[in-house]
Design an enzyme around this catalytic site. Structure first.
Site, PDB file in Angstrom:
ATOM      1  N   MET A  30      -4.426  -7.344   3.168  1.00  0.00           N
ATOM      2  CA  MET A  30      -5.591  -6.467   3.213  1.00  0.00           C
ATOM      3  C   MET A  30      -6.340  -6.473   1.887  1.00  0.00           C
ATOM      4  O   MET A  30      -5.748  -6.395   0.822  1.00  0.00           O
ATOM      5  CB  MET A  30      -5.119  -5.045   3.533  1.00  0.00           C
ATOM      6  CG  MET A  30      -6.190  -3.988   3.537  1.00  0.00           C
ATOM      7  SD  MET A  30      -5.497  -2.310   3.737  1.00  0.00           S
ATOM      8  CE  MET A  30      -4.900  -1.991   2.078  1.00  0.00           C
ATOM      9  N   SER A 104       1.801  -9.054   2.531  1.00  0.00           N
ATOM     10  CA  SER A 104       1.494  -7.748   3.088  1.00  0.00           C
ATOM     11  C   SER A 104       1.298  -7.865   4.602  1.00  0.00           C
ATOM     12  O   SER A 104       2.169  -8.398   5.284  1.00  0.00           O
ATOM     13  CB  SER A 104       0.273  -7.150   2.382  1.00  0.00           C
ATOM     14  OG  SER A 104       0.133  -5.782   2.702  1.00  0.00           O
ATOM     15  N   GLN A 105       0.153  -7.420   5.152  1.00  0.00           N
ATOM     16  CA  GLN A 105      -0.028  -7.465   6.599  1.00  0.00           C
ATOM     17  C   GLN A 105      -0.004  -8.894   7.139  1.00  0.00           C
ATOM     18  O   GLN A 105       0.330  -9.124   8.306  1.00  0.00           O
ATOM     19  CB  GLN A 105      -1.315  -6.761   7.015  1.00  0.00           C
ATOM     20  CG  GLN A 105      -2.586  -7.413   6.520  1.00  0.00           C
ATOM     21  CD  GLN A 105      -3.835  -6.581   6.830  1.00  0.00           C
ATOM     22  OE1 GLN A 105      -3.756  -5.360   7.038  1.00  0.00           O
ATOM     23  NE2 GLN A 105      -4.992  -7.226   6.864  1.00  0.00           N
ATOM     24  N   ASP A 222       7.015   0.164  -4.102  1.00  0.00           N
ATOM     25  CA  ASP A 222       5.826   0.087  -3.250  1.00  0.00           C
ATOM     26  C   ASP A 222       5.305   1.487  -2.908  1.00  0.00           C
ATOM     27  O   ASP A 222       6.034   2.312  -2.359  1.00  0.00           O
ATOM     28  CB  ASP A 222       6.165  -0.673  -1.962  1.00  0.00           C
ATOM     29  CG  ASP A 222       4.945  -1.247  -1.278  1.00  0.00           C
ATOM     30  OD1 ASP A 222       3.879  -0.598  -1.310  1.00  0.00           O
ATOM     31  OD2 ASP A 222       5.051  -2.346  -0.694  1.00  0.00           O
ATOM     32  N   HIS A 278       3.219  -2.578  -4.773  1.00  0.00           N
ATOM     33  CA  HIS A 278       2.838  -3.511  -3.712  1.00  0.00           C
ATOM     34  C   HIS A 278       2.062  -4.716  -4.251  1.00  0.00           C
ATOM     35  O   HIS A 278       1.031  -4.550  -4.913  1.00  0.00           O
ATOM     36  CB  HIS A 278       1.987  -2.768  -2.685  1.00  0.00           C
ATOM     37  CG  HIS A 278       1.752  -3.524  -1.424  1.00  0.00           C
ATOM     38  ND1 HIS A 278       2.775  -3.832  -0.540  1.00  0.00           N
ATOM     39  CD2 HIS A 278       0.622  -4.043  -0.874  1.00  0.00           C
ATOM     40  CE1 HIS A 278       2.278  -4.493   0.491  1.00  0.00           C
ATOM     41  NE2 HIS A 278       0.984  -4.638   0.309  1.00  0.00           N
TER      42      HIS A 278
END
Length: 299
Positions: A30, A104-105, A222, A278
């Site tokens: 993202m 991540s995503q 995170d 993160h």
């Protein structure tokens, strides 16, 4: 005499053919794009430096990096996975398979590619701070495009499980309300499917268990992924938003719905923890923990 032997050696190596590095595919997270020099571009360069001759594809969705960033916030994830399946299948450089890293995503999206398509086949999958069991708190919009953030915030204000949000807000499509499991299962249009949480699609499990290795990386501090342990397939105990259940005590693992238990029994499931918040890893860490053990292999 030595020069003759050296020449003969070169001729033999040429005849045998040098080993071909297995390509790597990257799927960004993202707020990022395929090609920013300070993010995915730097990762791509690091891999190419460590593995001379390697082909690295950094996935871009849309016709430009601007469109690619927008698609990280506004888009239909199922359609994006379909797009990537075709993109990868049509790339002749990937025809013999590849390693994959999802950031991540991009981690759960790359897993969706494996489960739903996997043609060509992924050898090693590494997910960096992914949200495999979803997020209990949707991360804030980080785009510099205020129109994108305004749109996302408006759609989410209507409810993460509304049809509009599920069709258009990427982060809503892996939102998992721990206090409303029926709502999640009924209304989330992406994550329950790839986790085989509603109906069992045997091909998803069959494809995932073809992996040579699945490395799950969690960021130790995170603050974006809630809970951070979702990166390791942990999730909240039913009816709680505080008590976590380890991956190997979840229904997903115990029933082996996507093959995690199978992968672990075969020694293919790996866990690692990166220091910091993160996506705040260094290239030196990435070289030691990801590139060297998982991306330097040959076809």
């Amino acid at each position: 005499m030595n020069s003759v032997l050296s020449l003969l050696g070169l001729l033999v190596l040429s005849a045998l053919g040098a080993p071909t590095p297995r390509p790597t595919v990257l799927w960004h997270g993202m707020g990022d794009t395929c090609c920013y020099s300070f993010s995915m571009g730097a990762i791509k360069n690091a891999i190419e430096k460590a593995v001379p001759g390697i082909y690295v594809l950094s996935i871009e969705i849309g016709e430009s990096i601007v469109a690619d960033e927008i698609e990280g916030f506004i888009g239909n994830v199922n359609n994006q996975v379909d797009y990537v399946c075709k993109l990868i299948k049509d790339d002749p450089n990937l025809k013999d398979g590849f390693n994959a890293v999802g950031f991540s995503q991009g981690g759960q999206f790359m897993r969706a590619y494996i489960e739903r398509c996997n043609s060509p086949q992924v050898y090693n999958l590494i997910t960096m701070g992914a949200q495999h069991q979803g997020v209990a708190d949707i991360p804030g919009c980080t785009s510099i495009n205020t129109t994108v953030c305004d749109t996302v915030e408006y759609l989410l204000s209507l409810g993460a499980y509304t049809r509009l949000a599920q069709d258009m807000v990427v982060q809503a499509q892996y939102f998992h309300d721990p206090m409303d499991e029926p709502g999640y299962l009924q209304n989330n249009k992406f994550l329950p499917d790839i986790n085989n949480a509603i109906t069992i699609n045997q091909s998803y499990k069959d494809n995932l268990t073809k992996l040579n290795s699945l490395l799950l990386v969690m960021f130790a501090s995170d603050t974006v992924v809630v809970p951070r342990e979702s990166s390791w397939f942990w999730w909240f105990k039913e009816g709680s938003n505080t008590e976590l259940v380890p991956y190997n005590q979840t229904e997903l693992y115990l029933k082996d719905t996507i093959g995690l238990q199978t992968l672990e029994k075969e020694g293919k499931l790996k866990f690692d923890s990166a220091p910091g918040d993160h996506m705040k890893f260094t290239l030196a860490w990435f070289l030691e923990h990801v590139i060297t053990p998982y991306l330097i292999n040959y076809i």
